[in-house]
Design a protein around this motif. Structure first.
Motif, PDB file in Angstrom:
ATOM      1  N   LYS A  69      49.314  37.287  40.201  1.00 28.64           N
ATOM      2  CA  LYS A  69      49.590  35.968  39.617  1.00 28.64           C
ATOM      3  C   LYS A  69      48.333  35.326  39.046  1.00 28.64           C
ATOM      4  CE  LYS A  69      48.995  33.752  44.139  1.00 28.64           C
ATOM      5  NZ  LYS A  69      49.634  32.952  45.204  1.00 28.64           N
ATOM      6  N   TYR A  70      47.156  35.807  39.477  1.00 28.16           N
ATOM      7  CA  TYR A  70      45.912  35.156  39.078  1.00 28.16           C
ATOM      8  C   TYR A  70      45.506  35.449  37.643  1.00 28.16           C
ATOM      9  CZ  TYR A  70      45.098  33.815  43.925  1.00 28.16           C
ATOM     10  OH  TYR A  70      45.205  33.243  45.174  1.00 28.16           O
ATOM     11  N   ILE A  71      46.167  36.404  36.981  1.00 28.27           N
ATOM     12  CA  ILE A  71      45.792  36.675  35.595  1.00 28.27           C
ATOM     13  C   ILE A  71      46.161  35.509  34.677  1.00 28.27           C
ATOM     14  CG2 ILE A  71      45.938  39.167  35.884  1.00 28.27           C
ATOM     15  CD1 ILE A  71      48.648  39.138  34.583  1.00 28.27           C
ATOM     16  N   GLU A  72      47.008  34.612  35.172  1.00 30.16           N
ATOM     17  CA  GLU A  72      47.368  33.416  34.398  1.00 30.16           C
ATOM     18  C   GLU A  72      46.628  32.184  34.895  1.00 30.16           C
ATOM     19  OE1 GLU A  72      51.876  34.084  32.786  1.00 30.16           O
ATOM     20  OE2 GLU A  72      51.682  33.230  34.790  1.00 30.16           O
TER      21      GLU A  72
ATOM     22  N   GLY B 196      51.364  38.459  20.834  1.00 28.62           N
ATOM     23  CA  GLY B 196      50.574  37.942  21.950  1.00 28.62           C
ATOM     24  C   GLY B 196      51.386  37.551  23.167  1.00 28.62           C
ATOM     25  N   ILE B 197      52.598  38.023  23.297  1.00 32.09           N
ATOM     26  CA  ILE B 197      53.440  37.691  24.452  1.00 32.09           C
ATOM     27  C   ILE B 197      53.137  38.659  25.602  1.00 32.09           C
ATOM     28  CG2 ILE B 197      55.788  37.485  25.312  1.00 32.09           C
ATOM     29  CD1 ILE B 197      56.673  36.827  22.488  1.00 32.09           C
ATOM     30  N   LEU B 198      52.788  38.098  26.752  1.00 32.70           N
ATOM     31  CA  LEU B 198      52.479  38.888  27.939  1.00 32.70           C
ATOM     32  C   LEU B 198      53.572  38.693  28.985  1.00 32.70           C
ATOM     33  CD1 LEU B 198      48.638  38.223  28.392  1.00 32.70           C
ATOM     34  CD2 LEU B 198      49.735  40.172  27.293  1.00 32.70           C
ATOM     35  N   LYS B 199      53.960  39.768  29.627  1.00 34.54           N
ATOM     36  CA  LYS B 199      54.921  39.705  30.712  1.00 34.54           C
ATOM     37  C   LYS B 199      54.287  40.307  31.956  1.00 34.54           C
ATOM     38  CE  LYS B 199      59.562  41.045  32.190  1.00 34.54           C
ATOM     39  NZ  LYS B 199      60.797  41.805  31.844  1.00 34.54           N
ATOM     40  N   ILE B 200      54.165  39.480  33.003  1.00 39.09           N
ATOM     41  CA  ILE B 200      53.534  39.937  34.239  1.00 39.09           C
ATOM     42  C   ILE B 200      54.410  40.975  34.922  1.00 39.09           C
ATOM     43  CG2 ILE B 200      52.716  39.212  36.513  1.00 39.09           C
ATOM     44  CD1 ILE B 200      52.037  36.530  35.364  1.00 39.09           C
TER      45      ILE B 200
ATOM     46  N   PRO C   1      39.853  30.314  36.036  1.00 41.94           N
ATOM     47  CA  PRO C   1      38.834  30.840  36.951  1.00 41.94           C
ATOM     48  C   PRO C   1      38.439  29.873  38.066  1.00 41.94           C
ATOM     49  CG  PRO C   1      38.265  31.381  34.692  1.00 41.94           C
ATOM     50  CD  PRO C   1      39.465  30.482  34.627  1.00 41.94           C
ATOM     51  N   VAL C   2      38.512  28.566  37.790  1.00 43.87           N
ATOM     52  CA  VAL C   2      38.171  27.588  38.822  1.00 43.87           C
ATOM     53  C   VAL C   2      39.155  27.673  39.986  1.00 43.87           C
ATOM     54  CG1 VAL C   2      37.903  25.133  39.327  1.00 43.87           C
ATOM     55  CG2 VAL C   2      37.096  26.057  37.139  1.00 43.87           C
ATOM     56  N   ILE C   3      40.442  27.846  39.685  1.00 49.09           N
ATOM     57  CA  ILE C   3      41.456  27.973  40.736  1.00 49.09           C
ATOM     58  C   ILE C   3      41.216  29.236  41.555  1.00 49.09           C
ATOM     59  CG2 ILE C   3      43.915  28.111  41.222  1.00 49.09           C
ATOM     60  CD1 ILE C   3      43.034  25.451  40.058  1.00 49.09           C
ATOM     61  N   ILE C   4      40.853  30.320  40.874  1.00 49.69           N
ATOM     62  CA  ILE C   4      40.569  31.574  41.566  1.00 49.69           C
ATOM     63  C   ILE C   4      39.370  31.398  42.493  1.00 49.69           C
ATOM     64  CG2 ILE C   4      39.955  33.999  41.266  1.00 49.69           C
ATOM     65  CD1 ILE C   4      41.300  33.902  38.539  1.00 49.69           C
ATOM     66  N   LEU C   5      38.344  30.700  42.000  1.00 50.23           N
ATOM     67  CA  LEU C   5      37.155  30.461  42.813  1.00 50.23           C
ATOM     68  C   LEU C   5      37.482  29.629  44.047  1.00 50.23           C
ATOM     69  CD1 LEU C   5      34.108  30.649  43.256  1.00 50.23           C
ATOM     70  CD2 LEU C   5      33.843  28.635  41.789  1.00 50.23           C
ATOM     71  N   ILE C   6      38.319  28.603  43.874  1.00 51.68           N
ATOM     72  CA  ILE C   6      38.703  27.760  45.007  1.00 51.68           C
ATOM     73  C   ILE C   6      39.451  28.574  46.055  1.00 51.68           C
ATOM     74  CG2 ILE C   6      40.163  25.822  45.716  1.00 51.68           C
ATOM     75  CD1 ILE C   6      39.485  24.490  43.055  1.00 51.68           C
TER      76      ILE C   6
ATOM     77  N   LEU D 182      49.120  45.513  35.361  1.00 48.71           N
ATOM     78  CA  LEU D 182      49.237  44.117  35.787  1.00 48.71           C
ATOM     79  C   LEU D 182      50.190  43.336  34.888  1.00 48.71           C
ATOM     80  CD1 LEU D 182      45.476  43.278  36.495  1.00 48.71           C
ATOM     81  CD2 LEU D 182      47.233  43.968  38.130  1.00 48.71           C
ATOM     82  N   HIS D 183      50.268  43.734  33.638  1.00 53.26           N
ATOM     83  CA  HIS D 183      51.137  43.047  32.684  1.00 53.26           C
ATOM     84  C   HIS D 183      51.416  43.972  31.519  1.00 53.26           C
ATOM     85  CE1 HIS D 183      47.791  42.499  29.887  1.00 53.26           C
ATOM     86  NE2 HIS D 183      47.059  42.149  30.938  1.00 53.26           N
ATOM     87  N   ARG D 184      52.400  43.589  30.732  1.00 47.49           N
ATOM     88  CA  ARG D 184      52.728  44.312  29.516  1.00 47.49           C
ATOM     89  C   ARG D 184      52.519  43.385  28.329  1.00 47.49           C
ATOM     90  NH1 ARG D 184      58.138  47.995  30.806  1.00 47.49           N
ATOM     91  NH2 ARG D 184      57.180  49.256  32.477  1.00 47.49           N
ATOM     92  N   ASP D 185      51.879  43.932  27.314  1.00 49.50           N
ATOM     93  CA  ASP D 185      51.536  43.148  26.131  1.00 49.50           C
ATOM     94  C   ASP D 185      52.547  43.463  25.034  1.00 49.50           C
ATOM     95  OD1 ASP D 185      50.399  41.647  24.209  1.00 49.50           O
ATOM     96  OD2 ASP D 185      48.452  42.651  24.221  1.00 49.50           O
TER      97      ASP D 185
END
Length: 240
Positions: free
Chosen positions: A42-45, A26-30, A48-53, A19-22
């Motif tokens: 895209k939801y890994i960023e 601490g820099i993550l690249k989707i 959780p409230v947005i995901i629930l909605i 899903l991403h590279r670390d």
């Protein structure tokens, strides 16, 4: 060697090994999907409230994120919690208006046993629904494609997509005269979520997922009707 894990792109449903590279500091690249050239998830960023909605809105992308790209294993706990809510509503509908003036009235304990009976009936109906859905999908896939379906992810998806039953809690708290309408709307929402979960897991048409849900609902209705028509009732069983 262990089995390699695969994720799913939330946009096109293609498999992805990450899903991403670390990177350092601490820099993550989707990871970008090779098929649709969009972020795999895209939801890994997202909060959780947005995901629930988005899940409440029955968006396929949110369902793919939850079902494929997370290790969320609360489906059995969620199932028991929802069954408890449903059982309480059924129990309170029968005895909520009763009042006893005798402090030592044995009916207090009778009602408690009746609650367990309502819980058992709700669990039986849910089991009939899941068995009906899984049986329909298994027969459909074996007849048309000559293959079977994996029951574990489908069962997990069905139980997780019953999260709408949590809305039974405010119905219990705010009792009013039009509760049956609220219960009907909650039921419709849960069935819609069930259909979307099946569609996402099998990557099938909306018609097939709706047909499977309808068959499961028919199985549940038949079981519920059969229990009502038995010579003994659950209430008699617990109070005998």
């Amino acid at each position: 060697m262990g089995k390699e894990a695969f994720f799913k792109c939330v946009e096109c449903n293609e498999k992805s090994v990450e899903l991403h590279r670390d990177y350092s500091n601490g820099i993550l690249k989707i990871t970008i999907c090779e098929s649709c050239q969009k972020p795999v998830d895209k939801y890994i960023e997202y909060d959780p409230v947005i995901i629930l909605i988005d899940a409440i809105l029955c968006k396929a992308q949110a369902f793919r994120h939850i079902l494929f790209n997370t290790s969320l294993n609360i489906h059995w706990k969620l199932c028991v919690f929802c069954l408890l809510c449903e059982a309480y509503l059924r129990w309170s509908a029968l005895h909520g208006s009763e009042r006893s003036s005798d402090p030592a009235d044995i009916i207090r304990y009778t009602k408690e046993w009746e609650f367990y009976g309502k819980f058992g009936l709700a669990a039986l109906e849910l089991m009939a629904f899941c068995v009906g859905v899984l049986s329909f999908l298994s027969l459909w896939m074996s007849c048309l494609h000559g293959g079977g379906v994996e029951f574990r992810p489908l069962l997990r998806g069905l139980l997780l997509s019953c999260y709408g039953k949590v809305l039974l809690i405010p119905v219990v708290i705010w009792e009013h005269d039009y509760s049956p309408l609220c219960l009907g709307l909650i039921r419709l929402f849960v069935l819609t979520s069930n259909s979307q979960a099946i569609r996402v897991i099998l990557n099938c048409s909306r018609r097939l997922s709706l047909a499977a849900v309808c068959f499961g609902l028919l199985s549940e209705t038949l079981i519920a009707q059969a229990c009502r028509n038995l010579p003994w009732s659950i209430q008699d069983l617990w109070t005998s």
